[in-house]
Design an enzyme around this catalytic site. Sequence first.
Site, mmCIF file in Angstrom:
data_model
loop_
_atom_site.group_PDB
_atom_site.id
_atom_site.type_symbol
_atom_site.label_atom_id
_atom_site.label_comp_id
_atom_site.label_asym_id
_atom_site.label_seq_id
_atom_site.Cartn_x
_atom_site.Cartn_y
_atom_site.Cartn_z
ATOM 1 N N TYR A 196 -25.548 23.323 4.921
ATOM 2 C CA TYR A 196 -25.288 23.426 6.363
ATOM 3 C C TYR A 196 -26.428 22.840 7.204
ATOM 4 O O TYR A 196 -26.628 23.256 8.350
ATOM 5 C CB TYR A 196 -25.051 24.892 6.741
ATOM 6 C CG TYR A 196 -23.657 25.396 6.388
ATOM 7 C CD1 TYR A 196 -22.517 24.780 6.911
ATOM 8 C CD2 TYR A 196 -23.473 26.493 5.548
ATOM 9 C CE1 TYR A 196 -21.229 25.239 6.600
ATOM 10 C CE2 TYR A 196 -22.185 26.963 5.228
ATOM 11 C CZ TYR A 196 -21.080 26.319 5.769
ATOM 12 O OH TYR A 196 -19.812 26.776 5.466
ATOM 13 N N THR A 247 -11.491 26.047 12.822
ATOM 14 C CA THR A 247 -12.686 26.851 12.498
ATOM 15 C C THR A 247 -12.551 28.291 12.988
ATOM 16 O O THR A 247 -12.887 29.226 12.266
ATOM 17 C CB THR A 247 -13.938 26.194 13.139
ATOM 18 O OG1 THR A 247 -13.995 24.824 12.726
ATOM 19 C CG2 THR A 247 -15.209 26.905 12.734
ATOM 20 N N LYS A 255 -15.385 31.292 0.625
ATOM 21 C CA LYS A 255 -16.609 31.966 1.058
ATOM 22 C C LYS A 255 -16.609 33.426 0.563
ATOM 23 O O LYS A 255 -15.578 33.924 0.087
ATOM 24 C CB LYS A 255 -16.694 31.874 2.587
ATOM 25 C CG LYS A 255 -16.809 30.411 3.079
ATOM 26 C CD LYS A 255 -16.840 30.312 4.595
ATOM 27 C CE LYS A 255 -16.985 28.869 5.057
ATOM 28 N NZ LYS A 255 -16.983 28.751 6.553
ATOM 29 N N ASN A 265 -14.497 33.155 8.077
ATOM 30 C CA ASN A 265 -13.277 32.334 8.047
ATOM 31 C C ASN A 265 -12.866 31.856 6.650
ATOM 32 O O ASN A 265 -12.216 30.835 6.493
ATOM 33 C CB ASN A 265 -13.357 31.201 9.076
ATOM 34 C CG ASN A 265 -14.524 30.273 8.847
ATOM 35 O OD1 ASN A 265 -15.259 30.431 7.881
ATOM 36 N ND2 ASN A 265 -14.683 29.299 9.727
ATOM 37 N N ARG A 302 -6.646 29.873 7.295
ATOM 38 C CA ARG A 302 -7.328 30.713 8.291
ATOM 39 C C ARG A 302 -6.329 31.353 9.259
ATOM 40 O O ARG A 302 -6.511 32.493 9.675
ATOM 41 C CB ARG A 302 -8.359 29.883 9.055
ATOM 42 C CG ARG A 302 -9.593 29.531 8.212
ATOM 43 C CD ARG A 302 -10.446 28.506 8.929
ATOM 44 N NE ARG A 302 -11.691 28.194 8.221
ATOM 45 C CZ ARG A 302 -12.416 27.104 8.452
ATOM 46 N NH1 ARG A 302 -12.027 26.235 9.371
ATOM 47 N NH2 ARG A 302 -13.529 26.886 7.783
ATOM 48 N N ARG A 317 -8.303 19.937 5.302
ATOM 49 C CA ARG A 317 -8.704 20.504 6.596
ATOM 50 C C ARG A 317 -7.487 21.066 7.334
ATOM 51 O O ARG A 317 -7.563 22.084 8.014
ATOM 52 C CB ARG A 317 -9.402 19.453 7.463
ATOM 53 C CG ARG A 317 -10.692 18.903 6.862
ATOM 54 C CD ARG A 317 -11.915 19.721 7.149
ATOM 55 N NE ARG A 317 -12.301 19.730 8.543
ATOM 56 C CZ ARG A 317 -13.413 20.317 8.998
ATOM 57 N NH1 ARG A 317 -14.228 20.953 8.156
ATOM 58 N NH2 ARG A 317 -13.701 20.294 10.276
ATOM 59 N N HIS A 323 -14.266 26.887 3.214
ATOM 60 C CA HIS A 323 -14.889 25.657 3.726
ATOM 61 C C HIS A 323 -14.179 24.438 3.147
ATOM 62 O O HIS A 323 -13.754 24.460 2.002
ATOM 63 C CB HIS A 323 -16.369 25.603 3.302
ATOM 64 C CG HIS A 323 -16.942 24.215 3.382
ATOM 65 N ND1 HIS A 323 -17.402 23.677 4.555
ATOM 66 C CD2 HIS A 323 -17.085 23.237 2.451
ATOM 67 C CE1 HIS A 323 -17.810 22.432 4.335
ATOM 68 N NE2 HIS A 323 -17.627 22.147 3.062
ATOM 69 N N GLU A 356 -21.241 16.797 -0.900
ATOM 70 C CA GLU A 356 -21.180 18.231 -1.177
ATOM 71 C C GLU A 356 -20.833 18.508 -2.636
ATOM 72 O O GLU A 356 -21.368 19.452 -3.232
ATOM 73 C CB GLU A 356 -20.183 18.890 -0.216
ATOM 74 C CG GLU A 356 -20.708 18.867 1.224
ATOM 75 C CD GLU A 356 -19.685 19.274 2.279
ATOM 76 O OE1 GLU A 356 -18.555 19.667 1.908
ATOM 77 O OE2 GLU A 356 -20.005 19.180 3.478
ATOM 78 N N PHE A 377 -26.250 30.416 15.522
ATOM 79 C CA PHE A 377 -25.642 31.236 14.474
ATOM 80 C C PHE A 377 -26.106 30.866 13.059
ATOM 81 O O PHE A 377 -25.665 31.473 12.085
ATOM 82 C CB PHE A 377 -24.102 31.147 14.565
ATOM 83 C CG PHE A 377 -23.532 29.744 14.436
ATOM 84 C CD1 PHE A 377 -23.346 29.160 13.190
ATOM 85 C CD2 PHE A 377 -23.188 29.021 15.572
ATOM 86 C CE1 PHE A 377 -22.819 27.878 13.066
ATOM 87 C CE2 PHE A 377 -22.662 27.732 15.463
ATOM 88 C CZ PHE A 377 -22.477 27.157 14.203
HETATM 89 P P1 RTP Z 1 -16.692 24.670 7.353
HETATM 90 O O1 RTP Z 1 -17.832 23.656 7.381
HETATM 91 O O2 RTP Z 1 -17.114 26.013 6.836
HETATM 92 O O3 RTP Z 1 -15.444 24.147 6.720
HETATM 93 O O4 RTP Z 1 -16.311 24.942 8.855
HETATM 94 P P2 RTP Z 1 -15.950 23.962 10.005
HETATM 95 O O5 RTP Z 1 -16.231 22.544 9.657
HETATM 96 O O6 RTP Z 1 -14.568 24.341 10.397
HETATM 97 O O7 RTP Z 1 -16.956 24.438 11.123
HETATM 98 P P3 RTP Z 1 -18.480 24.040 11.447
HETATM 99 O O8 RTP Z 1 -18.565 23.829 12.904
HETATM 100 O O9 RTP Z 1 -18.990 23.007 10.511
HETATM 101 O O10 RTP Z 1 -19.207 25.418 11.142
HETATM 102 C C1 RTP Z 1 -19.490 25.799 9.825
HETATM 103 C C2 RTP Z 1 -19.263 27.276 9.667
HETATM 104 O O11 RTP Z 1 -20.203 27.990 10.444
HETATM 105 C C3 RTP Z 1 -19.633 29.206 10.877
HETATM 106 N N1 RTP Z 1 -19.688 29.269 12.339
HETATM 107 N N2 RTP Z 1 -20.007 30.353 12.994
HETATM 108 N N3 RTP Z 1 -20.107 30.604 16.593
HETATM 109 C C4 RTP Z 1 -20.233 31.019 15.350
HETATM 110 O O12 RTP Z 1 -20.571 32.146 15.087
HETATM 111 C C5 RTP Z 1 -19.937 30.059 14.287
HETATM 112 N N4 RTP Z 1 -19.580 28.793 14.452
HETATM 113 C C6 RTP Z 1 -19.417 28.290 13.206
HETATM 114 C C7 RTP Z 1 -18.200 29.254 10.400
HETATM 115 O O13 RTP Z 1 -18.164 29.984 9.160
HETATM 116 C C8 RTP Z 1 -17.903 27.783 10.167
HETATM 117 O O14 RTP Z 1 -16.866 27.625 9.234
#
Ligand code: RTP
Length: 155
Positions: A56, A98, A16, A119, A109, A92, A122, A133, A64
Amino acid sequence: LVASMEEVEETYIMIKPDGVQRGLVGEIISRFERKGFKLTGLKLFQCPKELAEEHYKDLKTKPFFPKLIEYITSGPVVCMAWEGVGVVASARKLIGATNPLQAEPGTIRGDLAVQTGRNVVHGSDSPENGKREIDLWFKEGELCQWVHVQAPWLR
Ligand code: RTP
Protein backbone atom coordinates in the site's frame (compact mmCIF):
# COMPACT_ATOMS: atom_id res chain seq x y z
CA LEU A 1 -13.19 -17.88 -29.61
CA VAL A 2 -9.67 -18.56 -28.40
CA ALA A 3 -8.06 -15.42 -26.97
CA SER A 4 -4.68 -14.40 -28.26
CA MET A 5 -1.89 -14.46 -25.68
CA GLU A 6 -1.48 -10.67 -25.72
CA GLU A 7 -4.90 -10.18 -24.17
CA VAL A 8 -4.23 -12.45 -21.20
CA GLU A 9 -3.65 -10.49 -18.00
CA GLU A 10 -2.86 -11.36 -14.39
CA THR A 11 -4.32 -9.84 -11.27
CA TYR A 12 -3.62 -10.10 -7.57
CA ILE A 13 -6.74 -10.73 -5.51
CA MET A 14 -6.57 -10.87 -1.73
CA ILE A 15 -9.25 -11.81 0.77
CA LYS A 16 -8.58 -9.45 3.66
CA PRO A 17 -8.58 -10.60 7.33
CA ASP A 18 -12.28 -9.77 7.83
CA GLY A 19 -13.21 -12.00 4.87
CA VAL A 20 -11.26 -14.90 6.38
CA GLN A 21 -12.64 -14.30 9.89
CA ARG A 22 -16.21 -14.10 8.61
CA GLY A 23 -15.94 -17.41 6.73
CA LEU A 24 -16.28 -15.85 3.28
CA VAL A 25 -13.24 -17.49 1.66
CA GLY A 26 -15.18 -20.12 -0.30
CA GLU A 27 -17.87 -17.65 -1.36
CA ILE A 28 -15.30 -15.16 -2.72
CA ILE A 29 -13.11 -17.70 -4.52
CA SER A 30 -16.25 -19.19 -6.03
CA ARG A 31 -17.23 -15.91 -7.70
CA PHE A 32 -13.95 -15.69 -9.63
CA GLU A 33 -14.02 -19.41 -10.41
CA ARG A 34 -17.59 -19.35 -11.75
CA LYS A 35 -16.85 -16.24 -13.81
CA GLY A 36 -14.30 -18.36 -15.69
CA PHE A 37 -10.90 -17.02 -14.68
CA LYS A 38 -7.91 -19.27 -14.06
CA LEU A 39 -6.48 -19.57 -10.55
CA THR A 40 -2.67 -19.72 -10.73
CA GLY A 41 -1.74 -19.03 -7.09
CA LEU A 42 -3.43 -19.53 -3.72
CA LYS A 43 -2.25 -19.40 -0.11
CA LEU A 44 -3.35 -18.48 3.41
CA PHE A 45 -0.78 -16.07 4.79
CA GLN A 46 -0.11 -13.92 7.85
CA CYS A 47 1.18 -10.71 6.30
CA PRO A 48 4.13 -8.98 8.00
CA LYS A 49 3.86 -5.21 8.55
CA GLU A 50 6.67 -4.43 6.07
CA LEU A 51 4.89 -6.26 3.24
CA ALA A 52 1.57 -4.52 3.94
CA GLU A 53 3.40 -1.16 3.86
CA GLU A 54 5.08 -2.01 0.56
CA HIS A 55 1.81 -3.21 -0.98
CA TYR A 56 0.00 0.00 0.00
CA LYS A 57 3.01 2.35 -0.45
CA ASP A 58 1.01 4.71 -2.72
CA LEU A 59 -1.33 5.40 0.23
CA LYS A 60 1.47 6.16 2.70
CA THR A 61 0.47 9.82 3.12
CA LYS A 62 -3.24 9.08 3.68
CA PRO A 63 -4.58 9.64 7.20
CA PHE A 64 -6.04 6.12 7.28
CA PHE A 65 -2.70 4.44 6.38
CA PRO A 66 -1.76 3.25 9.91
CA LYS A 67 -5.26 1.80 10.43
CA LEU A 68 -5.10 0.13 7.01
CA ILE A 69 -1.79 -1.57 7.88
CA GLU A 70 -3.20 -2.65 11.26
CA TYR A 71 -6.27 -4.11 9.49
CA ILE A 72 -4.34 -6.00 6.81
CA THR A 73 -1.97 -7.52 9.38
CA SER A 74 -4.69 -8.29 11.97
CA GLY A 75 -5.11 -11.91 10.84
CA PRO A 76 -4.40 -14.21 7.90
CA VAL A 77 -5.27 -13.14 4.37
CA VAL A 78 -5.86 -15.34 1.32
CA CYS A 79 -3.47 -14.42 -1.49
CA MET A 80 -4.53 -15.30 -5.02
CA ALA A 81 -3.23 -14.87 -8.54
CA TRP A 82 -5.86 -15.03 -11.27
CA GLU A 83 -5.30 -15.03 -15.00
CA GLY A 84 -7.52 -14.35 -17.98
CA VAL A 85 -8.55 -12.01 -20.75
CA GLY A 86 -9.54 -8.68 -19.19
CA VAL A 87 -9.20 -10.15 -15.70
CA VAL A 88 -7.94 -6.92 -14.06
CA ALA A 89 -10.96 -4.74 -14.86
CA SER A 90 -13.41 -7.60 -14.61
CA ALA A 91 -12.19 -8.53 -11.12
CA ARG A 92 -12.61 -4.89 -10.03
CA LYS A 93 -16.20 -5.07 -11.30
CA LEU A 94 -16.86 -8.33 -9.46
CA ILE A 95 -15.41 -6.74 -6.30
CA GLY A 96 -17.39 -3.47 -6.53
CA ALA A 97 -16.72 0.07 -5.28
CA THR A 98 -14.20 0.71 -2.47
CA ASN A 99 -17.00 1.94 -0.19
CA PRO A 100 -19.27 -1.10 0.20
CA LEU A 101 -22.30 1.14 0.72
CA GLN A 102 -21.76 2.44 -2.81
CA ALA A 103 -20.96 -0.97 -4.29
CA GLU A 104 -23.72 -2.39 -6.49
CA PRO A 105 -25.71 -5.39 -5.29
CA GLY A 106 -24.30 -8.46 -6.99
CA THR A 107 -20.72 -7.38 -6.34
CA ILE A 108 -18.68 -8.93 -3.53
CA ARG A 109 -18.56 -5.72 -1.49
CA GLY A 110 -22.14 -4.81 -2.42
CA ASP A 111 -23.41 -8.13 -1.16
CA LEU A 112 -21.09 -8.84 1.75
CA ALA A 113 -19.67 -5.65 3.30
CA VAL A 114 -20.63 -2.35 4.93
CA GLN A 115 -17.47 -0.42 5.89
CA THR A 116 -14.68 0.93 3.64
CA GLY A 117 -12.21 -0.04 6.34
CA ARG A 118 -13.56 -3.64 6.31
CA ASN A 119 -14.20 -4.22 2.62
CA VAL A 120 -13.22 -7.92 2.56
CA VAL A 121 -11.21 -8.07 -0.64
CA HIS A 122 -8.48 -6.40 -2.70
CA GLY A 123 -7.98 -6.42 -6.46
CA SER A 124 -5.12 -4.89 -8.52
CA ASP A 125 -6.08 -1.70 -10.35
CA SER A 126 -3.97 -2.19 -13.51
CA PRO A 127 -2.18 -5.02 -15.35
CA GLU A 128 1.15 -3.45 -14.28
CA ASN A 129 0.12 -3.50 -10.62
CA GLY A 130 -1.22 -7.03 -11.09
CA LYS A 131 2.28 -8.20 -12.03
CA ARG A 132 3.95 -6.08 -9.34
CA GLU A 133 1.65 -7.37 -6.61
CA ILE A 134 1.89 -11.04 -7.65
CA ASP A 135 5.71 -10.69 -7.53
CA LEU A 136 5.43 -9.05 -4.12
CA TRP A 137 3.13 -11.62 -2.49
CA PHE A 138 4.27 -14.88 -4.11
CA LYS A 139 7.67 -16.56 -4.10
CA GLU A 140 9.06 -18.40 -7.08
CA GLY A 141 7.56 -21.88 -7.23
CA GLU A 142 4.30 -20.85 -5.56
CA LEU A 143 2.50 -20.18 -8.84
CA CYS A 144 1.17 -22.97 -11.07
CA GLN A 145 0.58 -22.99 -14.78
CA TRP A 146 -2.06 -25.41 -16.01
CA VAL A 147 -4.42 -25.82 -18.94
CA HIS A 148 -7.73 -24.16 -18.24
CA VAL A 149 -10.41 -25.68 -20.44
CA GLN A 150 -13.33 -23.36 -19.96
CA ALA A 151 -16.00 -24.49 -22.36
CA PRO A 152 -14.96 -27.16 -24.84
CA TRP A 153 -18.57 -27.62 -25.97
CA LEU A 154 -18.54 -24.14 -27.51
CA ARG A 155 -15.65 -24.81 -29.84
P1 RTP B 1 -8.00 -2.25 -2.72
O1 RTP B 1 -6.65 -1.65 -3.11
O2 RTP B 1 -7.99 -2.84 -1.34
O3 RTP B 1 -8.57 -3.16 -3.76
O4 RTP B 1 -9.01 -1.05 -2.62
P2 RTP B 1 -9.35 0.07 -3.64
O5 RTP B 1 -8.41 0.11 -4.79
O6 RTP B 1 -10.80 -0.11 -3.91
O7 RTP B 1 -9.15 1.35 -2.74
P3 RTP B 1 -7.86 2.25 -2.41
O8 RTP B 1 -8.27 3.66 -2.54
O9 RTP B 1 -6.65 1.75 -3.12
O10 RTP B 1 -7.70 1.95 -0.86
C1 RTP B 1 -7.10 0.76 -0.41
C2 RTP B 1 -7.83 0.26 0.80
O11 RTP B 1 -7.65 1.17 1.87
C3 RTP B 1 -8.78 1.14 2.71
N1 RTP B 1 -9.33 2.50 2.82
N2 RTP B 1 -9.76 3.00 3.94
N3 RTP B 1 -11.18 6.31 4.27
C4 RTP B 1 -10.76 5.13 4.68
O12 RTP B 1 -10.84 4.79 5.83
C5 RTP B 1 -10.20 4.23 3.67
N4 RTP B 1 -10.05 4.50 2.38
C6 RTP B 1 -9.49 3.39 1.84
C7 RTP B 1 -9.80 0.20 2.11
O13 RTP B 1 -9.64 -1.09 2.72
C8 RTP B 1 -9.36 0.17 0.65
O14 RTP B 1 -9.79 -1.02 0.03
